[in-house]
Scaffold this motif. Structure first.
Motif, PDB file in Angstrom:
ATOM      1  N   ALA A  65       0.830  -1.205   0.000  1.00 50.93           N
ATOM      2  CA  ALA A  65       0.000   0.000   0.000  1.00 50.93           C
ATOM      3  C   ALA A  65       0.866   1.256   0.000  1.00 50.93           C
ATOM      4  O   ALA A  65       0.503   2.267  -0.612  1.00 50.93           O
ATOM      5  N   GLN A  66       2.025   1.197   0.636  1.00 48.18           N
ATOM      6  CA  GLN A  66       2.907   2.360   0.692  1.00 48.18           C
ATOM      7  C   GLN A  66       3.439   2.719  -0.691  1.00 48.18           C
ATOM      8  O   GLN A  66       3.361   3.881  -1.126  1.00 48.18           O
ATOM      9  N   TRP A  67       3.995   1.721  -1.418  1.00 50.10           N
ATOM     10  CA  TRP A  67       4.548   2.067  -2.728  1.00 50.10           C
ATOM     11  C   TRP A  67       3.438   2.357  -3.741  1.00 50.10           C
ATOM     12  O   TRP A  67       3.613   3.164  -4.664  1.00 50.10           O
ATOM     13  N   LEU A  68       2.282   1.740  -3.550  1.00 46.18           N
ATOM     14  CA  LEU A  68       1.167   2.018  -4.448  1.00 46.18           C
ATOM     15  C   LEU A  68       0.669   3.450  -4.274  1.00 46.18           C
ATOM     16  O   LEU A  68       0.359   4.137  -5.246  1.00 46.18           O
ATOM     17  N   ARG A  69       0.620   3.893  -3.048  1.00 48.95           N
ATOM     18  CA  ARG A  69       0.224   5.279  -2.789  1.00 48.95           C
ATOM     19  C   ARG A  69       1.179   6.263  -3.464  1.00 48.95           C
ATOM     20  O   ARG A  69       0.741   7.224  -4.117  1.00 48.95           O
ATOM     21  N   VAL A  70       2.470   6.019  -3.315  1.00 47.95           N
ATOM     22  CA  VAL A  70       3.456   6.922  -3.898  1.00 47.95           C
ATOM     23  C   VAL A  70       3.360   6.912  -5.427  1.00 47.95           C
ATOM     24  O   VAL A  70       3.412   7.969  -6.075  1.00 47.95           O
ATOM     25  N   MET A  71       3.203   5.737  -6.020  1.00 43.58           N
ATOM     26  CA  MET A  71       3.109   5.639  -7.474  1.00 43.58           C
ATOM     27  C   MET A  71       1.919   6.433  -8.004  1.00 43.58           C
ATOM     28  O   MET A  71       2.045   7.209  -8.967  1.00 43.58           O
ATOM     29  N   LEU A  72       0.771   6.259  -7.388  1.00 44.67           N
ATOM     30  CA  LEU A  72      -0.422   6.948  -7.869  1.00 44.67           C
ATOM     31  C   LEU A  72      -0.357   8.450  -7.598  1.00 44.67           C
ATOM     32  O   LEU A  72      -0.856   9.256  -8.394  1.00 44.67           O
ATOM     33  N   ALA A  73       0.261   8.835  -6.479  1.00 42.72           N
ATOM     34  CA  ALA A  73       0.428  10.259  -6.209  1.00 42.72           C
ATOM     35  C   ALA A  73       1.332  10.899  -7.261  1.00 42.72           C
ATOM     36  O   ALA A  73       1.108  12.042  -7.677  1.00 42.72           O
ATOM     37  N   GLU A  74       2.356  10.164  -7.713  1.00 41.54           N
ATOM     38  CA  GLU A  74       3.234  10.680  -8.762  1.00 41.54           C
ATOM     39  C   GLU A  74       2.497  10.766 -10.096  1.00 41.54           C
ATOM     40  O   GLU A  74       2.701  11.711 -10.875  1.00 41.54           O
ATOM     41  N   ILE A  75       1.652   9.789 -10.386  1.00 44.58           N
ATOM     42  CA  ILE A  75       0.849   9.848 -11.615  1.00 44.58           C
ATOM     43  C   ILE A  75      -0.059  11.073 -11.586  1.00 44.58           C
ATOM     44  O   ILE A  75      -0.198  11.801 -12.579  1.00 44.58           O
ATOM     45  N   ASP A  76      -0.676  11.327 -10.425  1.00 44.89           N
ATOM     46  CA  ASP A  76      -1.546  12.492 -10.303  1.00 44.89           C
ATOM     47  C   ASP A  76      -0.750  13.790 -10.361  1.00 44.89           C
ATOM     48  O   ASP A  76      -1.253  14.811 -10.845  1.00 44.89           O
ATOM     49  N   ARG A  77       0.495  13.768  -9.887  1.00 44.69           N
ATOM     50  CA  ARG A  77       1.339  14.970  -9.968  1.00 44.69           C
ATOM     51  C   ARG A  77       1.639  15.305 -11.425  1.00 44.69           C
ATOM     52  O   ARG A  77       1.583  16.473 -11.832  1.00 44.69           O
ATOM     53  N   LEU A  78       1.959  14.277 -12.227  1.00 48.27           N
ATOM     54  CA  LEU A  78       2.169  14.507 -13.656  1.00 48.27           C
ATOM     55  C   LEU A  78       0.899  15.036 -14.312  1.00 48.27           C
ATOM     56  O   LEU A  78       0.952  15.918 -15.182  1.00 48.27           O
ATOM     57  N   ASN A  79      -0.219  14.494 -13.913  1.00 45.26           N
ATOM     58  CA  ASN A  79      -1.510  14.956 -14.419  1.00 45.26           C
ATOM     59  C   ASN A  79      -1.683  16.451 -14.150  1.00 45.26           C
ATOM     60  O   ASN A  79      -2.075  17.218 -15.033  1.00 45.26           O
ATOM     61  N   SER A  80      -1.370  16.856 -12.935  1.00 40.61           N
ATOM     62  CA  SER A  80      -1.496  18.268 -12.569  1.00 40.61           C
ATOM     63  C   SER A  80      -0.530  19.138 -13.366  1.00 40.61           C
ATOM     64  O   SER A  80      -0.899  20.218 -13.848  1.00 40.61           O
ATOM     65  N   HIS A  81       0.714  18.683 -13.534  1.00 40.93           N
ATOM     66  CA  HIS A  81       1.702  19.465 -14.270  1.00 40.93           C
ATOM     67  C   HIS A  81       1.316  19.610 -15.737  1.00 40.93           C
ATOM     68  O   HIS A  81       1.582  20.655 -16.361  1.00 40.93           O
ATOM     69  N   LEU A  82       0.719  18.584 -16.303  1.00 42.53           N
ATOM     70  CA  LEU A  82       0.312  18.663 -17.704  1.00 42.53           C
ATOM     71  C   LEU A  82      -0.790  19.706 -17.893  1.00 42.53           C
ATOM     72  O   LEU A  82      -0.810  20.427 -18.903  1.00 42.53           O
ATOM     73  N   VAL A  83      -1.703  19.787 -16.934  1.00 41.94           N
ATOM     74  CA  VAL A  83      -2.735  20.823 -17.008  1.00 41.94           C
ATOM     75  C   VAL A  83      -2.101  22.202 -16.898  1.00 41.94           C
ATOM     76  O   VAL A  83      -2.443  23.128 -17.636  1.00 41.94           O
ATOM     77  N   TRP A  84      -1.141  22.324 -15.971  1.00 43.27           N
ATOM     78  CA  TRP A  84      -0.472  23.621 -15.823  1.00 43.27           C
ATOM     79  C   TRP A  84       0.244  24.027 -17.105  1.00 43.27           C
ATOM     80  O   TRP A  84       0.071  25.152 -17.596  1.00 43.27           O
TER      81      TRP A  84
END
Length: 261
Positions: free
Chosen positions: A118-137
């Motif tokens: 669950a720990q590494w899965l959380r980090v992976m998905l948070a990074e995917i969402d971070r890229l998502n946010s940066h692409l919108v920016w």
């Protein structure tokens, strides 16, 4: 008509009339515009009263305070678990990061130990969402400045990320996937293929972004040589972190910076 005299009539009569001096036809004319807070100008969080002289901004007054939505007050009447969905709304473009920091805080209070998966899965998905946010920016930033094609390129990759999030959580946005104690459900079949495909192709897409922007004269003209601040001014304002982007932009070598920086 009544002959009764108004008590303020004498006082008003003594106030000299203010007459505006007519502007010369050749004098520059200024225009005042409201930028925000309506969507999509500033996405509902900021209003700026801008005074323009042609295309030059000569004055800008920010009007802050539009972000508050009462989330803190709602948390007072919700359970710990119910509050997870509110953290999604704090930043809907990177909601999993807000899920994560809230879950970590509650877990620390409860002294809970989360399984490694669950720990590494959380980090992976948070990074995917971070890229998502940066692409919108990046896409909207370039669009606002005048590079329209960039918006479509960024949202092309963002669509791939949203499909991954939908595959994992069932929602493209604000899925509340990270919960107190772990995650809401296990990974679906095929998630490795979707994530691996994106990872392999994304570096080449970033190269495309750089080519599009660096070769765009409008974008380069409006982003280079603007917002410069002298080193002494930054130090006076308390911008003293060596890692600060603003401090680095002063083009002063670290060896020449004062020890306080």
């Amino acid at each position: 008509m009544s002959n009764v005299k108004h008590p303020f009539e004498d006082h008003v009569a003594t106030i000299p009339a203010q007459q505006e001096t007519p502007a010369s036809p050749s004098a520059p004319r200024r225009m005042t515009l409201n930028m925000g807070p309506q969507h999509p100008s500033t996405h509902g969080v900021l209003r700026i009263m801008i005074e323009l002289e042609g295309e030059t901004i000569v004055k800008a007054e920010p009007d802050i305070g539009f972000l508050h939505t009462g989330i803190e007050k709602q948390c007072e009447v919700n359970t710990w678990a119910q509050t997870v969905t509110l953290t999604d709304r704090v930043d809907y473009l990177s909601n999993l990061a807000n899920n994560l920091v809230y879950a970590l805080t509650v877990e620390k209070l409860l002294q809970m130990e989360i399984p490694p998966k669950a720990q590494w899965l959380r980090v992976m998905l948070a990074e995917i969402d971070r890229l998502n946010s940066h692409l919108v920016w990046l896409g909207t930033h370039a669009l606002d400045i005048g590079a329209m094609s960039m918006f479509f390129y960024c949202f092309r990759e963002r669509e791939d990320l949203l499909r991954i999030l939908e595959m994992v959580s069932g929602q493209r946005m604000m899925g509340s996937y990270i919960r107190i104690g772990g995650i809401s459900m296990d990974l679906p079949r095929g998630w490795q293929n979707a994530v691996g495909k994106f990872i392999r192709q994304f570096p080449s897409r970033v190269d495309q972004y750089e080519s599009l922007l660096n070769s765009n004269p409008i974008w380069t003209h409006r982003t280079q040589g603007v917002g410069y601040m002298a080193l002494d001014d930054m130090l006076d304002l308390g911008i003293t972190d060596r890692k600060s982007t603003r401090l680095n932009s002063s083009h002063i070598p670290l060896s020449r910076m004062p020890s306080s920086a």
